[in-house]
Scaffold this motif. Structure first.
Motif, PDB file in Angstrom:
ATOM      1  N   PHE A  63       0.815  -1.213   0.000  1.00 22.35           N
ATOM      2  CA  PHE A  63       0.000   0.000   0.000  1.00 22.35           C
ATOM      3  C   PHE A  63       0.853   1.269   0.000  1.00 22.35           C
ATOM      4  CE2 PHE A  63      -3.255  -2.982   1.533  1.00 22.35           C
ATOM      5  CZ  PHE A  63      -4.357  -2.565   0.789  1.00 22.35           C
TER       6      PHE A  63
ATOM      7  N   SER B   9      -5.930   4.121   0.058  1.00 21.54           N
ATOM      8  CA  SER B   9      -6.804   3.149   0.716  1.00 21.54           C
ATOM      9  C   SER B   9      -8.259   3.568   0.619  1.00 21.54           C
ATOM     10  CB  SER B   9      -6.394   2.979   2.181  1.00 21.54           C
ATOM     11  OG  SER B   9      -5.100   2.437   2.289  1.00 21.54           O
TER      12      SER B   9
ATOM     13  N   LYS C 118     -11.389   1.597  -1.275  1.00 21.94           N
ATOM     14  CA  LYS C 118     -12.634   1.284  -0.560  1.00 21.94           C
ATOM     15  C   LYS C 118     -13.844   1.874  -1.274  1.00 21.94           C
ATOM     16  CE  LYS C 118     -10.711   0.671   4.077  1.00 21.94           C
ATOM     17  NZ  LYS C 118     -10.651   1.168   5.477  1.00 21.94           N
TER      18      LYS C 118
ATOM     19  N   GLN D  12      -7.629  -8.360  -0.444  1.00 20.16           N
ATOM     20  CA  GLN D  12      -7.541  -9.125   0.796  1.00 20.16           C
ATOM     21  C   GLN D  12      -6.679  -8.343   1.775  1.00 20.16           C
ATOM     22  OE1 GLN D  12      -5.935 -12.936  -0.240  1.00 20.16           O
ATOM     23  NE2 GLN D  12      -7.654 -13.497  -1.567  1.00 20.16           N
ATOM     24  N   ARG D  13      -7.319  -7.875   2.842  1.00 24.70           N
ATOM     25  CA  ARG D  13      -6.622  -6.989   3.769  1.00 24.70           C
ATOM     26  C   ARG D  13      -6.171  -7.731   5.020  1.00 24.70           C
ATOM     27  NH1 ARG D  13     -10.399  -3.862   1.276  1.00 24.70           N
ATOM     28  NH2 ARG D  13      -9.737  -1.794   0.551  1.00 24.70           N
TER      29      ARG D  13
ATOM     30  N   PHE E 193      -0.612  -5.886   2.585  1.00 22.02           N
ATOM     31  CA  PHE E 193      -1.309  -6.320   1.370  1.00 22.02           C
ATOM     32  C   PHE E 193      -1.145  -7.824   1.195  1.00 22.02           C
ATOM     33  CE2 PHE E 193      -1.183  -7.253  -3.219  1.00 22.02           C
ATOM     34  CZ  PHE E 193      -2.453  -6.815  -3.573  1.00 22.02           C
TER      35      PHE E 193
END
Length: 302
Positions: free
Chosen positions: A17, A32, A36, A48-49, A53
């Motif tokens: 990220f 981020s 979202k 997939q957090r 990452f």
């Protein structure tokens, strides 16, 4: 929407990220939040957090494919509109396999003469990496092998056929020969490119056909490293004729043609298979087609 898709592409490229945000010149918080927002708009999770990452969800992988198409088309549209006003400009990003680097100037030099407002970024990498870089919109075009391994959705212009030479000391075992066979090459203490290079895989396959498994005593991803070892007269190597000529070998080193068979492989320019094509790629295709006969003739004379 486009900027959020750019975030997805940067995240796929950097796998981190923070680095993705830096690549997009935004804060990590902005990136981020943008991802979202895209997830909320599409109604699916894309990433997939965790504490870091961890990759894309299956839905995210599909969105990534669409992002490459949409962002690629958006960039092409901006480039075309700009070229209508000012002619071709911007940076043409080009990658070439190491064995093809000597012929890059045969394309960039006449291209610059026609389009003086264009700048160039050129780097050397493997054939597999060229395909990935084009797919991920990180380069505009590549110079690579056109045979042996799948190219994917690319438009190709053949430039020349790569032929091979044994580099050996003039007082070495085959230094006085006019030609050698692949079987004879296999008997020498070889230094070769690393297996991730398609050139090395071509050589390995040919040595295997000659009845000998490739077992070089030294591997490197640098042609300069290989050449300096050959200059010691304790090693031999296999290089394309165009590279052997470019190095301007001294009177201690010879480039001996390898026959039985006289192996050759097509090398050319590849660009994304997109319609309409970006103006920079279209201009480079024209230059490649114009230059190909002269490049091929030059290589055949080596």
């Amino acid at each position: 929407m486009i900027d959020r898709l750019e975030f997805i592409l940067a995240l796929a490229r950097e796998r981190h990220f923070g680095r993705a945000a830096q690549a997009c010149n935004v804060s990590q918080q902005t990136l981020s939040a943008g991802v979202k927002q895209l997830e909320e708009r599409l109604g699916v999770l894309l990433v997939q957090r965790g504490s870091r990452f961890q990759g894309f969800t299956p839905e995210g992988e599909r969105v990534l494919e669409w992002a490459r198409r949409i962002v690629g088309d958006a960039r092409a549209m901006r480039e075309e509109v700009s070229s209508l006003r000012r002619g071709l400009s911007g940076t043409l990003r080009l990658a070439a396999i190491p064995t093809a680097t000597p012929i890059v100037a045969a394309l960039t030099t006449p291209f610059r003469a026609r389009h003086p407002n264009v700048r160039f970024s050129v780097h050397s990498t493997t054939s597999g990496e060229i395909g990935r870089l084009i797919a991920d919109l990180e380069i505009d075009a590549g110079i690579t092998y056109l045979e042996n391994e799948p190219l994917g959705r690319l438009t190709a212009v053949p430039l020349y056929r790569e032929r091979y030479r044994l580099l050996t000391a003039i007082d070495g075992v085959f230094g006085g020969r006019d030609a050698v066979t692949w079987d004879e090459v296999a008997s020498l203490p070889l230094c070769l490119l690393t297996p991730d290079m398609q050139n090395r895989r071509i050589i390995d396959r040919q040595l295997l056909k000659a009845g000998t498994e490739s077992a070089p005593l030294l591997e490197s991803n640098s042609m300069i490293v290989l050449l300096t070892h050959v200059r010691t007269a304790k090693w031999a190597s296999v290089m394309p004729a165009v590279l052997a000529d470019t190095f301007r070998l001294n009177d201690r080193i010879r480039a001996v043609p390898i026959i039985d068979p006289d192996l050759s492989h097509s090398v050319g320019l590849v660009v994304p298979e997109r319609e309409p094509m970006t103006p920079l790629c279209a201009g480079l295709i024209v230059e490649a087609r114009n230059a190909a006969p002269a490049i091929a003739e030059m290589i055949d004379l080596l």
